[in-house]
Structures are given as structure tokens and as C-alpha cells.
Write an enzyme that holds these catalytic residues in place. Structure first.
Site: not given
Lengths: 681, 635
Positions: B217, B280, B294, B347-348, B492, B555
Site C-alpha cells: 500500500s 507495477d 480498485r 473497511t468492510l 528509492r 504518474y
């Protein structure tokens, strides 16, 4: 470039302002021709080369915005799109500039000669130029000079040429184009022409706004226009016009550019070329015909000394940062950007607020000559004891006092420090010798006809009383225009001084009510940012408190022992306006019939005022200024005391007598100002 | 890259035939690896077998720390570093770039960021358990959970691994050894039924559940709400990673939601199929995560985004299991309940099983690239390609900065001839064609399908490109462009060793706004950095990564050297926030595929309107009145 600082203005109490440099200095020492023909290679916005005017026109004609409007018009009127397109091209042809370097060089050469004859110096703040140069490279730039003279825009281009900066394209009124040859010359030096009014003409509006936006968006050249819309005949800043400002902000609001930088430029003339011309215009005295005699007079103009010009390029203002927190740009995301839409309330008030801020920025950096202070003092003296004038010593003493006061209020005063005040005063007086008369060590306004002063009791032969009055008024109005240059410094304290004068007690609330009433009345007259009553009140309290004229507590506003002089000066400054508005009110109550059209208002009120002046019921000749009359009418219309009723041919004015009467009384201090008074009306 | 191997030439037919055989064999014999059982009912037995060997084939073990970094991206054995000679090197064996040296990277890195090899900012090497708060225990819950036999752990490392995604602030804190609120326990359900039991128990004992898939995430979605006082249990779905069945008649497959992208593709490939869904992050992100956020895949032009791929979803909520009664390809039965599930961001409930479309593996793949004189032309070309609806599997347009970045990642050339050839290409483009090296930009292309059609398609796209001044620039450049997306996250970490922090974020925007948004957001980033006291010019770059009929996905990459700043993460967050404001002001969406999480929550109301918020809230209130799924994402 000669880098001699002509003078530097350093007052620790004030914010730092830049030093000036005289750009005529070098011109007096080297060849004008070489200067005009020198290599000109300005820095460009992101390296974008300027665009040929033909290319620009075709970009505008091909824009989505224009296509949309053309299709719409064609649907509405039944004309073919091709037909409308032809019309569009013709309008654009009439409008577009076609900047040519050769013409600019010609002007550069000619203007050198002219400027050197007319002016002692043209002083420019170099740091401002550097800031501008920086801004031009990074963002599309809009130049917003103040407008006091026909000279302004040629002067601007001249300065930018001198400093090797991109030449601006300038929005000019169509009236210039009337002058056939000159019009084309100006066009070739970067002017584009817009009609004065085209309110309902969608096609014209679209072309015009696309034309400006295309130049701006692509960064082809800085766009220059006058926020005040027209030359100020009174030297007061005019209420800003929003149309063009709206247009130049639009590309930013719609995300078509990252930012737009707006640069307020303050051009101050020590002596205005159009001095008496303006006064006559304000008085409604018909202009002398443009003819050989005009030319002859113009030659006379060339032989006179007009002192110095100060041009201050202000801090570039980022539209992005101006709009922060005030405008929600997301509103443009809901429909294609080329479809015209009604601008939101937030945008309107944002543009309006910005316009006021920018005009104030212009005002702040206006350089005031000592004469501005002298004119203020002489005018007040003139109205107090018409004939005797002032002793030069006393004038000097008062001027020094006023100098210190005005500096404390933040005036950008150009008062040479290394010269004794008496010399400063006398040299100022001599520069403006047409307006003053010095006789036996006393100074007064030159209001009597210069040649043969009318002997007392002797009946007037050739000139009527009225003509004499008007000729006096020319001098008074000319002088007033110089005083007006300092009005932005004094207006808030002066409103407070008058408010204290009219308020029934020194309760702060009461004074504030009174202040707020006056401020509201005069917000068409002076630059007072909409909705900033409290700030203005506090600023005025602060300034008067700082200078020790007032003691402002939580509850009360008290005039100190030493403060009476300041307060008297300030309320005297505002008094002509107070009286003027009252007379206009009285006129509306007493004289107006059902059929007074808007057009006839000025002549009628002028007649009424002349009568009052001749009868001695009114002291201030400057009330004859049509500017004041228009402003007061606008204020009354805004407040709702007068309504415009659209007639068959013209709008007529419908007066609410009770309301106007009560406003007049409140202005005169006969009625207390309470919120309720206005509300009840 | 997982599907690169299919890029070969003439032996394609042979290979496909072999694959076919393998599929058939698979059907006859059952799966080779014992894990991918066909019947879900067997899962219980599997779960109780905890021997290591059964986990061999899985990419993601229960103890992630065995193969993955705890404070950076990806595999422990893979990283960029500057070797003793000062040359950039990519370690490990997993990627095409692995073991290679990139001679140009150092210069680019130093030049772009003003970074220096002398100034290092290394991470804390090991996690000290003392930095982790002791768990808040809910004993009744644990008691009952134990009786179900579902594996769980209180181990500090396990918990820390599941307390973060890959937002800059999360990784930065870990590198400094700082750990905030972490889950109090991790559970590893093995199948749908396990999840049902866990959720029931959680409801019964009022425990907060946070579903955890691949942990990729970038929206702070995995961050534990610091104000949460209940025991937080992380539900790690990584062990639910089987393909339950493949339906070749309908070209669908039923898959457990914990499977990660690379495993899903690999296993399907073994049967001759693919989903074609390649975000990616596909090496690590999970199917359930895609559904819950999604997700969008690189090759969506052929295969579609997750919402186009999903046929059926099973989700366990506090109110019970939600699913459709059939596998019909489209339904008119009121608002699609899948759309409450997709994007629900945990959340569900927990997504447990998904039926997805599958496709036969493409016969042929070909990379390509086009150089444009400037970004404007490139965008115009992409717009035209979208208009003609002839977009290849993937088409991406990098701006000039990214083009240069891509160049810096070129591995050392093996022969003099190649370097000569490169020089010649460069000469041709910049000198002969007059492209300004500081303005040109490049589009990378990926074609897929049968050979004939790919070649035909390729020609069509190159013809369009030519109209916009584009020059074909070879397969290599294209392939390198795609490789970049897999290694950039590793880069990174390299940057962070040298005082450079950065992040990417995305949006979707109508076509007429693409150029404006790119310019303005990049400028805003630079502007904000300057205003916030960043001492060095930031890298602010963008690319258009997807085309749609009505717009594109853009992006942005943003990184800067933070030397001289006392609170770089705060500065970073402020700049990112400003950039998001700019995106919204310029008509961009809040997110194209990263999701909202907690990072972008503040803009939800203005994005979906008050009523929209109310609708979502009421669904949440009905489905999860006790806020068992309490990660507080989205709303």
C-alpha cells in the site's frame, strides 16, 4: 547605464523602498541615435521567442473558444458561420497590435529628444527592473502602470527598451486609433486597440479575451494595461476596472499556466503635462479645437520645465498566491474550459479585491514631490482667507511639519534632505509658477487673472462673473490635482478626523459608526478596499495614535492637546468632498424633476453649484469638478438613494428625497450616524 | 518481469504446444505442487500441516522476514548500492538488471540531486524488539482462536512487518528504527472458512481486524490508527494462495485472494493462461488487495482493470458473507455490489475468493519505443492513439527528466560496437533530426497477441507517432522503460542511503487537461520545495501511463535531497499535499489506482460529495456497525 542614485529614501520607520536611477543622465551624455539602434536582446519567458502578429491572429481565430461562440452566434442569428468568421477576422484586424522593432527604435530616438527637453530626469528603481526581469523569465507577466498622462504607455515602453526588457503589448482605447497616423504608429509599437464599450457583444468579447490570453499563456510578451481604465484627471486613483484583470487571471484560474505575475507600476509626474487640460475637462469647458493653435500650444508645452518623473516598478504579485484560500479552482473542472460560463461569486470578489490591492500597491509607491504638500497647504489656506495668502516662512514651517507627518503615515516623499527646506519650497514654487503668485513674501494661489486684476467695485466688462469663476476654478482644480496625489496617505486618518468631528461623542463605537458612514459614502471617491472598514478604522486609529494626535482606548477615542492641529488639517482636507456631496444631495432634493436624465445630470448640477458659489453659499470651487459630481451620484445610486429608471431612450434618475435629505444632514453632522438611520432609510 | 520470457521468436509455437500438454497433464494428474488443491474443503488439513516444505513454492512465506526487507522495498538479497569504485550496482539474481553495473547512475544521481557519496544516511540495521510496544491482548479472543487451530503470532517482527505499507513516511520511520502503533497479533487464515471464523470471533470479542495482503500500500492504508484501544489483529491472507479451479470453457479461474501477482501469473502460465493483470507491484501485491483498492494493471488496454476482470467476489464481513449467486458476465440487478467491495480498502471485510477472467497466454510480445521532439507532441500522439482505440497492451510516455533517468540506468555495454551504435543513434536524433536533448521525450510500447496482428498493430501505432514527429527508437529502450517500473522502488532505498527521499503518486485526468496538469503539478512541487527550505533542486517528473477514451492516467515522481532540513518527512508531506491540491485544482482525480487509505482521506468529501459520503457511510454502518474492520481508511 549610469548607476548614480539620484537620491535614496531611507526612513527607518518605513518599509524599505528601492533607490532610483536617472535614465536620462546617460542620454544627455551619449548619442541618442546609437542608443536607439543598439542591439536589443531581451530575456524571454522560458526562452519562447516572440510570436509574429499574423501567427498570433491565426491562433486566436482557431481557438476552441472562438469556434464555440461563432457556432453559437450562427445558431442564434441564422448567419452562416463563415459570415461570422469573416466578421471575427475583421474585428481582430482592427484590434491586433503589430509590434515592429524599427518603430520602437524610432520612438526611442524621438522620445529621447522630447524627454530631455521636457524633464529634468526620469528616475527608475533598478531593483524593480531586476525583479521584473526575473519574473519575465519565469512567468507570464502583466504590467499595471498607473495612468495620469498620455505619456504613460510610451514612457513604459521606452523604459523597458532602455533596460533591454521584453516590450509589452498594451491595451489602448479605441480613441487613440482615431488619430490615423499616430494610431498606426502606436500599433507598431505594441498597442492593441479595444472599444470602450462592448458589453453585450459576445463575439467581440471572446476575440478580445482570447487575444489577450493567447499572448499571456504562451508568454509571447508581457501584457500591459491600465487598471484604472482611463487617465485619472484628478490624480486620484480611479476605481479599478475589472474586465481585463479578469481576463489575465483566467489562464491561471483555469490551470492553463502555473502562475501569472502582476507588476504594479507607479508613475509619478512632478508636473503633469495635461495639468490645465484636465482641469478644463473637469469643469466642462470645451477643449480648444485640435488645430494649428493646438500645435502652437503644444510647442509651448515643449519649452516648459516639467520637473522629474519617478517610475517605480513594484514587487511582482503572484496571482497564485493572491488566490490562495480565496478561490476554488475546482469549479472549472465540471465543464470544458472553452465553453464560456458565468463566473462564480468567489471569483468576482477575488478579482475585485485583487484589483483594489493592486491599485493600493500603485498608490503606495507613488513618489510625492514637496509641491504636493505645498499645494495641500495653499489650498486650505486659500479657502480660509481668500486673499491674503501665506508668508513664505510660515508655508515652509508648515510644509516641514506636514512632511514629517506624512512620512509617519508612510508617504513615499521625495524631499531633498541636503537642501534647506526654504530652498526646497522656493524651487517647488518656481516649478509651478503658473499656479501660485508670490507677492511681498506672501504666497497664494494664482486665481486672479494674471494680466489685469479686476479692480474692486469696478463692473466687469468683457468677462462675466461665471467665466471668472471658472477661470479661478481651473487654477484651484489644477492645484487640487496635486493635493490629490497625497490623498491616499491621508484619506483614512482624514475620514477618522471627520468622523470624530461629526460624532456626537467620543465613544469609540459612535466614532466608528460615523467613520463607517463616511467611508461608505466616499468609497466611489477614494480607493477604499471593499469590506475593509474595520481594518481601515484600525489603521487610521493606529496612525493617529502613533503620531500622538489621538489617544485610542478600548472605549474612547480622544483628541490630545497637540493633536488638534493634525485633526484640523485632516478634516479640512476632506471638507471639500463633504461639502460637495452635500451640495449634490441638496441639488437632488431641490431641483430634480421627474425627467432628469443621467446625461443631463452633470450640466444641471454644475449650474446649481455655480449659483451657490456665486451666491457665496459654498466655499469650495473644486466642487465644480465633474469627477466629484459623478462619484457622488454613483455613491447615491449604490446606496439606493437614487435609482436609475430605464426610460424609452435614456435612463432617468429617480430620487428618494427623504433618504437623500437625511444623507445630506448626516454628512453635515446635523443627524447622528447610527446604523439605524441608514437602515430605516 | 514475469512475462518477459515469452518474448522469444520462432520457437513460440513449440512452446505453446508444450504448455498445452502441461495443462492437459495437469488436469489428469492433479497439481504438481501439492498446495494448489482443487477443493477448498481440504484447507483445514493443509493448515494443520505446518511443515516448511509445503511452503517451498510460495513466494511469500508466513515469516516474510525470511526473504524480504523489513525497512525497504522487496527482497533482502536485492538492492542498489554504489560499490567501492563508486559505480552503481544492482545485487542479487532475480532481475534482468541484477548483477549489472550502471556506470551513468552515479553522475545522474549526483547531478540531479546534488547528492554526494560522502554524505550517507544509512538505515538502522536491525529492528530492536524493545522499540515495539507490547501487544494489547484480548485473552478471550485468543483462547477461542487457539481452539480453531489457525496459526497466529505475537512476535514483534511479525507485527512490525504488518504495520506499514510503503509510503515514504512509513519507510523513513522504520529506517530510523521508529515504530508506532503496530498490530497486537498476526493471524494466517488458510482458507475462506478460517476467515469466517476469525471474523466471527472478532465480532464476538470486539477485536479490530486489519486485512493484510501484500503490504504494498502507498496510501497509509495499513497504518494502525493510533487511537485504537482494542486489540488489533492483522489478518494476513498470504497463505490463501491457491488457484481453486480453472474453467476453460468460460475462461475464468477461481483464486484465493491472498495469492500475489507473480504467483498467480506463474501458476496460470503453467496451464497456458494468464490474467494479464500486471500492476507495477505485481511481484508482491495480492489479488485481494487489488480488489480492495480498485487496482489497475499495465496491460489494461487488452485485459482491463480489476473491475473488468472480476466476475465474482466472496467477502467475509461482520454481517456474514457477501457474494453473488451466479457467475453471469453482466447483471442488471441494482447497483453492482461488487462496487461496494472494490475500493472498500479493508473497511468492510476480507476478500477471500475471486473468480477472474483468464486469457490464453499471448503468442507474441514485442516492446517498442518512440522518441518525440517534446512532451506536447507525445501527449498529442497518445491522445490520437486513444481516439483511434488502437492502444497497444501498454503505452507510456515519459517526460524528458524520466527519459534521462532511464538513460542513467543503462547497464554497462558489453561491446564497443553497442556503444558505437548508441552514439550513432544519439547523433541521429539530436543532430540530424534536430531534437533538443533537454526537451525530447520517449514513449514505451508493449504489443501482445498473435504475431501477425502485433506487427500490423505496431505499424499502425508507429504511423500515428510519425504524424506527431515521433521516431521509432528501438525495442531496447522500450524494454528498459518497463524494467524501470520494477526497480524504481529499490532505487528509492538507494536514494535514502544518501539523503534523498522521494515518492510517486498518480491521478487520472481528462485529455484536454493532461498537459496543464503535468506542467502545473511539476512546477508546484518545485515551487513548494523552494518555499519549504529544500536546499537543492528537486526531481519533479511525470509520465502518462495509461490511456482511456476520455482521459489518461498520469504518474508523478518527486524526490529531493533533504540535507539541511530538520524534519524532511514533514516537508515531504507538505509538498505532496500541495501537489495533490494542485492535481485536484487542475481537474485530476484523487487517485487512479493507489486508493485513498488514510493519506488522501481529507479530500474524499469534496471528491464524491456529501451525499456520496453519506451513502458510503451508511453501507459501512450496516455492514460493520462495531467497526471491527477498523483501519479507518477511506471515510
Amino acid at each position: 547605464m549610469a548607476s548614480i542614485a539620484v537620491y535614496s529614501h531611507r526612513d527607518p520607520m518605513l518599509k524599505k523602498r528601492d533607490d532610483f536611477e536617472d535614465i536620462l543622465e546617460e542620454r544627455r551624455n551619449s548619442s541618442d541615435l546609437r542608443y536607439a539602434l543598439r542591439c536589443y536582446a531581451p530575456v524571454l519567458y522560458k526562452g519562447v521567442a516572440p510570436c509574429k502578429s499574423g501567427m498570433l491572429k491565426s491562433m486566436v481565430l482557431q481557438s476552441d473558444q472562438l469556434h464555440y461562440v461563432i457556432n453559437q452566434l450562427s445558431k442564434e442569428t441564422g448567419r452562416t458561420t463563415a459570415d461570422v468568421q469573416v466578421q471575427a477576422s475583421a474585428i481582430l484586424e482592427e484590434m491586433a497590435h503589430c509590434l515592429q522593432l524599427s518603430t520602437v527604435r524610432f520612438f526611442a530616438f524621438t522620445l529621447c529628444k522630447v524627454f530631455k527637453t521636457l524633464f529634468r530626469s526620469i528616475c527608475v528603481n533598478e531593483e524593480g527592473i531586476q525583479r521584473l526581469q526575473q519574473a519575465i523569465q519565469e512567468h507570464p507577466v502583466v504590467l499595471l502602470p498607473s495612468h495620469r498622462s498620455y505619456m504613460d504607455f510610451l514612457l513604459m515602453s521606452y523604459i523597458l527598451f532602455t533596460y533591454d526588457l521584453s516590450l509589452p503589448v498594451i491595451a489602448a482605447g479605441m480613441d487613440f486609433m482615431g488619430m490615423k497616423f499616430i494610431g498606426e504608429m502606436l500599433r507598431m509599437s505594441g498597442a492593441f486597440f479595444i472599444r470602450r464599450s462592448f458589453g453585450g457583444d459576445k463575439l467581440y468579447w471572446t476575440l478580445f479575451s482570447e487575444y489577450v490570453k493567447t499572448m499571456l499563456k504562451n508568454g509571447y510578451a508581457p501584457v500591459e494595461f491600465f487598471l484604472e481604465g482611463t487617465r485619472s484627471r484628478t490624480s486620484k486613483s480611479l476605481t479599478p476596472k475589472l474586465g481585463l484583470l479578469n481576463i489575465v487571471m483566467d489562464p491561471f484560474l483555469k490551470g492553463e499556466v502555473f502562475d501569472v505575475h502582476v507588476v504594479p507600476v507607479s508613475i509619478s509626474y512632478e508636473r503633469i503635462l495635461e495639468e490645465t487640460l484636465y482641469a478644463r475637462e473637469l469643469l466642462g469647458i470645451p477643449k480648444p479645437k485640435e488645430s494649428t493653435s493646438g500645435l502652437f500650444k503644444a510647442r509651448k508645452v515643449l519649452s516648459e520645465d516639467y520637473g522629474s518623473i519617478h517610475v517605480y516598478f513594484g514587487q511582482p504579485v503572484s496571482v497564485r498566491s493572491l488566490s490562495e484560500g480565496k478561490v476554488n479552482r475546482c469549479q472549472f473542472n465540471q465543464q470544458p474550459r472553452h465553453i464560456p460560463r458565468r463566473t462564480g461569486e468567489d471569483i468576482n470578489s477575488f478579482v475585485n479585491d485583487s484589483a483594489y490591492r493592486l491599485v493600493r500597491a500603485q498608490e503606495e509607491n507613488m513618489v510625492l514631490a514637496p509641491w504636493v504638500l505645498l499645494a495641500s497647504l495653499l489650498l486650505q489656506n486659500h479657502h480660509q482667507n481668500q486673499t491674503q495668502g501665506m508668508a513664505v516662512d510660515e508655508l515652509t514651517a508648515q510644509a516641514v511639519w506636514l512632511r514629517d507627518v506624512s512620512r509617519q503615515y508612510g508617504a513615499f516623499l521625495h524631499w531633498p534632505e541636503h537642501i534647506p527646506p526654504s530652498e526646497v519650497v522656493s524651487s517647488s514654487l518656481s516649478l509651478h509658477r503658473g499656479l501660485v503668485r508670490i507677492c511681498e513674501g506672501r504666497v497664494q494661489l494664482a486665481v486672479e487673472p494674471a494680466g489685469a486684476p479686476a479692480g474692486p467695485g469696478e463692473p466687469h466688462s468683457s468677462v462675466t462673473q461665471e467665466e471668472e469663476l471658472l477661470s479661478r476654478a481651473v487654477t484651484v482644480l489644477s492645484c487640487a490635482s496635486y493635493r490629490n496625489q497625497a490623498l491616499h496617505i491621508f484619506v483614512r486618518p482624514a475620514l477618522l478626523a471627520s468622523a470624530i468631528h461629526t460624532a456626537s461623542s467620543c465613544q469609540k463605537q459612535e466614532v466608528f459608526n460615523s467613520f463607517s458612514f463616511l467611508r461608505n459614502m466616499f468609497s466611489n471617491e477614494f480607493i477604499l478596499c471593499p469590506g475593509a472598514t474595520v481594518q481601515d478604522f484600525e489603521e487610521a486609529c493606529y496612525l493617529l495614535g502613533k503620531t500622538g494626535a489621538l489617544q485610542v482606548t478600548q472605549q474612547e477615542v480622544l483628541v490630545t492637546e497637540g493633536g488638534h492641529r493634525t485633526l484640523a488639517f485632516l478634516s479640512n482636507m476632506l471638507d471639500p468632498f463633504l461639502q460637495g456631496y452635500q451640495v449634490v444631495c441638496r441639488f437632488l432634493c431641490e431641483e430634480v424633476t421627474e425627467t432628469l436624465t443621467e446625461k443631463l445630470f452633470i450640466p444641471a448640477v454644475r449650474k446649481f453649484i455655480i449659483k451657490h458659489l456665486l451666491e457665496g453659499r459654498l466655499r469650495y470651487t473644486e466642487v465644480l469638478s465633474s469627477d466629484l459630481q459623478k462619484n457622488s451620484l454613483a455613491a447615491l445610486l449604490r446606496i439606493g438613494a437614487v435609482r436609475k429608471v430605464q426610460g424609452v431612450e435614456q435612463a432617468t434618475l429617480k430620487v428618494n428625497r427623504v433618504m437623500v435629505n437625511s444623507l445630506e444632514d448626516t454628512l453635515g453632522g446635523k443627524l447622528p450616524t447610527q446604523k439605524a438611520v441608514v437602515a430605516r432609510l | 518481469m514475469a512475462s518477459n520470457s515469452s518474448g522469444g521468436g520462432s520457437s513460440d509455437r513449440q512452446r505453446i504446444a508444450q504448455q498445452r500438454l502441461r495443462i492437459i497433464a495437469g488436469h489428469l494428474q492433479g497439481r504438481v505442487d501439492g498446495d494448489s488443491t482443487i477443493l477448498a474443503a481440504e484447507c483445514k488439513a493443509q493448515g494443520s500441516q505446518t511443515d516448511v516444505s509445503s511452503e517451498e513454492k510460495k513466494t511469500v512465506p508466513r515469516r516474510r522476514q525470511e526473504i524480504m526487507k523489513w525497512n525497504g522495498w522487496g527482497y533482502s538479497d536485492t538492492k542498489f548500492l554504489f560499490n567501492k569504485k563508486g559505480q552503481a550496482e544492482f545485487t542479487g539474481k532475480r532481475y534482468r538488471l541484477s548483477g549489472m553495473i550502471m556506470p551513468a547512475l552515479k553522475e545522474w544521481f549526483e547531478g540531479t540531486f546534488g547528492a554526494s557519496m560522502q554524505h550517507k544516511s544509512l538505515a538502522t540495521p536491525v529492528l530492536t524488539s524493545s522499540a515495539v510496544q507490547p501487544p494489547i491482548l484480548n485473552e478471550a479472543f485468543e483462547e477461542e482462536l487457539k481452539s480453531t487451530g489457525i496459526p497466529s503470532s505475537h512476535d514483534a517482527e511479525d507485527r512490525v512487518y504488518r504495520a506499514h505499507g510503503h509510503c515514504l513516511n512509513e519507510i523513513f520511520a522504520l529506517r530510523e528504527g521508529k515504530v508506532g502503533r503496530v498490530p497486537d497479533m498476526v493471524v494466517w487464515p488458510n482458507c475462506h472458512k478460517d476467515v469466517v471464523e476469525i471474523v466471527e470471533l472478532a465480532c464476538k470479542h470486539d477485536v479490530c481486524l486489519i486485512p493484510y495482503g501484500g503490504g504494498t500500500s502507498v496510501s497509509s492504508a495499513l497504518e494502525c490508527p493510533p487511537e485504537e484501544t482494542r486489540s488489533i489483529v492483522s489478518v494476513d491472507t498470504s497463505q490463501m494462495n491457491r488457484i481453486l479451479w480453472i474453467d476453460e470453457k468460460n475462461l475464468t479461474a477461481r483464486v484465493e485472494a491472498g495469492i500475489v501477482g507473480q504467483d498467480l501469473e506463474r501458476l496460470l502460465n503453467e496451464s497456458g493462461y494468464c490474467t494479464g493483470h500486471e500492476p507495477d507491484s505485481m511481484e508482491f501485491s495480492s489479488l485481494g488487495g487489488w480488489v480492495a483498492t480498485r487496482a489497475s494493471g499495465m496491460k489494461k488496454n487488452i485485459y482491463g482493470n480489476i473491475e473488468d476482470l472480476v466476475i465474482h467476489v466472496k467477502m467475509v464481513t461482520p454481517q456474514g458473507v457477501i457474494e453473488k449467486s451466479c457467475q453471469g458476465p453482466r447483471m442488471s440487478t441494482g447497483p453492482d455490489i461488487h462496487h461496494f467491495i472494490m475500493g472498500s480498502e479493508g473497511t468492510l471485510g476480507v476478500v477471500t475468493e475471486v473468480t477472474m477472467k483468464i486469457r490464453p497466454m499471448p503468442e507474441y510480445q514485442k516492446y517498442g519505443s518512440v522518441v518525440f521532439p517534446n512532451f506536447e507532441q507525445g501527449v498529442a500522439c497518445l491522445r490520437e492513439v486513444a481516439k483511434q482505440r488502437c492502444a497497444p497492451a501498454s503505452i507510456r510516455l515519459m517526460d524528458n527528466e524520466q527519459f534521462k533517468f532511464g538513460h542513467a540506468l543503462k547497464p554497462q555495454v558489453s561491446s564497443l560496437f553497442t556503444s558505437f551504435l548508441d552514439g550513432l543513434k544519439k547523433f541521429y536524433i539530436t543532430k540530424f533530426k534536430g531534437f533538443d536533448p533537454d526537451r525530447l521525450c520517449v514513449a514505451t510500447l508493449l504489443f501482445e497477441g498473435d504475431r501477425e496482428k502485433v506487427l500490423q498493430h505496431e505499424k499502425q501505432v508507429y504511423d500515428i507517432a510519425a504524424k506527431f514527429g515521433g521516431l521509432a527508437a528501438g525495442e531496447d529502450n522500450g524494454q528498459r522503460g518497463y524494467m524501470l517500473t520494477f526497480v524504481i522502488a529499490y532505487l528509492r532505498d538507494l536514494g535514502m542511503d544518501y539523503y534523498v527521499i522521494g515518492e510517486s503518486f498518480e491521478t487520472s485526468v481528462p485529455w484536454d487537461r493532461v498537459l496543464d496538469i503535468c506542467r502545473n503539478v511539476k512546477a508546484r512541487i518545485t515551487h513548494e520545495c523552494k518555499g519549504k527550505g529544500v536546499q537543492f533542486q528537486p526531481l519533479s517528473t511525470c509520465r502518462v501511463t495509461q490511456t482511456y477514451d476520455a482521459g489518461a492516467c498520469v504518474y508523478f515522481y518527486f524526490a529531493f535531497n533533504y540535507r539541511g532540513l530538520s524534519d524532511p518527512v514533514h516537508v515531504y508531506e507538505q509538498v505532496e499535499r500541495a501537489a495533490r491540491e494542485e492535481i485536484l485544482a487542475n481537474g485530476g482525480s484523487l487517485s487512479h489506482h493507489h486508493g485513498v487509505g488514510k493519506l488522501r482521506k481529507e479530500w474524499m468529501r469534496e471528491t464524491i460529495s456529501n451525499v456520496g459520503m453519506g451513502m458510503l457511510k451508511s453501507v459501512k454502518d450496516y455492514v460493520d456497525p462495531k467497526n471491527i474492520f477498523g483501519n479507518r481508511n477511506l471515510l
